[in-house]
Design a protein around this motif. Structure first.
Motif, PDB file in Angstrom:
ATOM      1  N   GLN A  58      35.628  67.337  59.746  1.00  0.00           N
ATOM      2  CA  GLN A  58      36.995  67.805  59.523  1.00  0.00           C
ATOM      3  C   GLN A  58      37.917  67.416  60.669  1.00  0.00           C
ATOM      4  O   GLN A  58      39.060  67.001  60.459  1.00  0.00           O
ATOM      5  CB  GLN A  58      36.995  69.325  59.344  1.00  0.00           C
ATOM      6  CG  GLN A  58      36.352  69.809  58.064  1.00  0.00           C
ATOM      7  CD  GLN A  58      36.266  71.316  58.015  1.00  0.00           C
ATOM      8  OE1 GLN A  58      35.618  71.944  58.861  1.00  0.00           O
ATOM      9  NE2 GLN A  58      36.911  71.922  57.042  1.00  0.00           N
ATOM     10  N   VAL A  59      37.415  67.562  61.896  1.00  0.00           N
ATOM     11  CA  VAL A  59      38.230  67.212  63.064  1.00  0.00           C
ATOM     12  C   VAL A  59      38.537  65.717  63.074  1.00  0.00           C
ATOM     13  O   VAL A  59      39.691  65.298  63.261  1.00  0.00           O
ATOM     14  CB  VAL A  59      37.509  67.627  64.365  1.00  0.00           C
ATOM     15  CG1 VAL A  59      38.288  67.137  65.581  1.00  0.00           C
ATOM     16  CG2 VAL A  59      37.340  69.145  64.419  1.00  0.00           C
ATOM     17  N   MET A  60      37.511  64.897  62.868  1.00  0.00           N
ATOM     18  CA  MET A  60      37.694  63.448  62.883  1.00  0.00           C
ATOM     19  C   MET A  60      38.649  62.996  61.778  1.00  0.00           C
ATOM     20  O   MET A  60      39.520  62.149  61.990  1.00  0.00           O
ATOM     21  CB  MET A  60      36.342  62.764  62.723  1.00  0.00           C
ATOM     22  CG  MET A  60      35.363  63.027  63.852  1.00  0.00           C
ATOM     23  SD  MET A  60      35.789  62.118  65.343  1.00  0.00           S
ATOM     24  CE  MET A  60      35.258  60.487  64.862  1.00  0.00           C
ATOM     25  N   THR A  61      38.483  63.558  60.584  1.00  0.00           N
ATOM     26  CA  THR A  61      39.331  63.170  59.460  1.00  0.00           C
ATOM     27  C   THR A  61      40.782  63.557  59.697  1.00  0.00           C
ATOM     28  O   THR A  61      41.708  62.780  59.414  1.00  0.00           O
ATOM     29  CB  THR A  61      38.813  63.814  58.161  1.00  0.00           C
ATOM     30  OG1 THR A  61      37.489  63.341  57.907  1.00  0.00           O
ATOM     31  CG2 THR A  61      39.705  63.457  56.977  1.00  0.00           C
ATOM     32  N   ALA A  62      41.015  64.755  60.248  1.00  0.00           N
ATOM     33  CA  ALA A  62      42.386  65.197  60.518  1.00  0.00           C
ATOM     34  C   ALA A  62      43.078  64.273  61.505  1.00  0.00           C
ATOM     35  O   ALA A  62      44.249  63.899  61.317  1.00  0.00           O
ATOM     36  CB  ALA A  62      42.377  66.629  61.051  1.00  0.00           C
ATOM     37  N   LEU A  63      42.371  63.877  62.555  1.00  0.00           N
ATOM     38  CA  LEU A  63      42.967  62.974  63.541  1.00  0.00           C
ATOM     39  C   LEU A  63      43.249  61.607  62.932  1.00  0.00           C
ATOM     40  O   LEU A  63      44.306  61.001  63.175  1.00  0.00           O
ATOM     41  CB  LEU A  63      42.034  62.834  64.745  1.00  0.00           C
ATOM     42  CG  LEU A  63      41.847  64.090  65.594  1.00  0.00           C
ATOM     43  CD1 LEU A  63      40.725  63.880  66.614  1.00  0.00           C
ATOM     44  CD2 LEU A  63      43.141  64.479  66.304  1.00  0.00           C
ATOM     45  N   SER A  64      42.315  61.121  62.126  1.00  0.00           N
ATOM     46  CA  SER A  64      42.490  59.808  61.501  1.00  0.00           C
ATOM     47  C   SER A  64      43.657  59.813  60.514  1.00  0.00           C
ATOM     48  O   SER A  64      44.482  58.898  60.512  1.00  0.00           O
ATOM     49  CB  SER A  64      41.196  59.400  60.793  1.00  0.00           C
ATOM     50  OG  SER A  64      41.325  58.137  60.190  1.00  0.00           O
ATOM     51  N   LEU A  65      43.744  60.861  59.678  1.00  0.00           N
ATOM     52  CA  LEU A  65      44.835  60.941  58.711  1.00  0.00           C
ATOM     53  C   LEU A  65      46.190  61.102  59.396  1.00  0.00           C
ATOM     54  O   LEU A  65      47.225  60.753  58.824  1.00  0.00           O
ATOM     55  CB  LEU A  65      44.596  62.110  57.750  1.00  0.00           C
ATOM     56  CG  LEU A  65      43.436  61.940  56.760  1.00  0.00           C
ATOM     57  CD1 LEU A  65      43.267  63.208  55.922  1.00  0.00           C
ATOM     58  CD2 LEU A  65      43.665  60.732  55.864  1.00  0.00           C
TER      59      LEU A  65
END
Length: 257
Positions: free
Chosen positions: A199-206
């Motif tokens: 979730q953390v990685m996806t939020a930063l990427s998005l």
């Protein structure tokens, strides 16, 4: 409402911060003597910050913020706790290390979700660095028994922010640990919000950030939340001998294109 839970956390952190700082002795003298509270992993993630503007989110009582400022950065620390920000401001004045501290919930500070807020604030080429205790480790109770869900979207009610500084002894105090407040019991409940690594990685990427590194560590810096934890050197706390190694901490480095 989430705002009510954040307000409960503010009160709980106010009470806990007093207990935490009671164990740390004369912190202004520590900094005046050249002290730093940064662990090597943190300093390595930051790299050379000379002349850079640094926003330190959830800065607590400012010790790490002042350690970063000492490296040559212009630092602003933000935290939800009034007690923490007041202490950080006094510590800056008494230590002679310049930094600015702002009392704010990070969601109010950005007026957006945290990852998007970070991305909007960074200049092109600016970096976001993050190091935290691993969410997988937080599924255990203090006796290493599975207790909490890893995939948990609901706030987890707690009795209050505890005195983890006392529980960790000299693990979280660089020098001169003091007994301070004894048998602290927080009068204010708190609520934990947990997010998995994905979730953390996806939020930063998005949010438009480019992930440069994701690292996991089989130890926790300074923190002894579980039974039998041992110092394997440099105040790196690992599980008991014979227990399989698991990730207890992780870090992310991301850059705004």
């Amino acid at each position: 409402m989430k705002q009510d839970l954040h307000e409960a956390n503010r009160l709980s952190w106010n009470a806990a911060t007093v207990a935490h700082n009671s164990h740390k002795g004369d912190q202004a003298a520590f900094f005046r003597k050249g002290g730093s509270t940064l662990f090597p992993e943190e300093a390595g993630l930051l790299g050379d910050v000379t002349g850079l503007s640094v926003l330190h989110l959830q800065c607590n009582a400012g010790q790490d913020s002042l350690s970063i400022a000492r490296l040559g950065a212009e630092v602003t620390g933000v935290d939800i706790s009034d007690e923490a920000i007041d202490f950080a401001t006094r510590l800056s004045q008494q230590s002679g290390i310049a930094a600015r501290f702002v009392r704010s919930d990070v969601y109010d500070y950005f007026r957006d979700a945290q990852a998007r807020g970070v991305a909007q604030l960074l200049k092109p080429g600016g970096r976001f660095v993050f190091i935290e205790f691993h969410p997988f480790a937080l599924v255990f109770d203090p006796a290493w028994k599975f207790h909490y869900d890893y995939f948990n979207e609901a706030p987890v009610p707690e009795e209050g922010v505890g005195d983890y500084v006392a529980e960790s002894g000299d693990g979280l105090v660089r020098e001169g640990y003091e007994r301070g407040v004894d048998n602290f019991s927080n009068p204010h409940p708190s609520f934990e919000f947990t997010w998995g690594v994905g979730q953390v990685m996806t939020a930063l990427s998005l949010a438009g950030l480019v992930i440069e590194r994701l690292d996991e560590y089989p130890y926790a810096n300074g923190w002894k939340p579980f039974e039998g934890m041992r110092d394997i050197g440099g105040r790196r706390m690992a599980p008991p001998e014979g227990m399989p190694r698991i990730p207890l901490m992780y870090s992310i480095s991301a850059r705004k294109p």
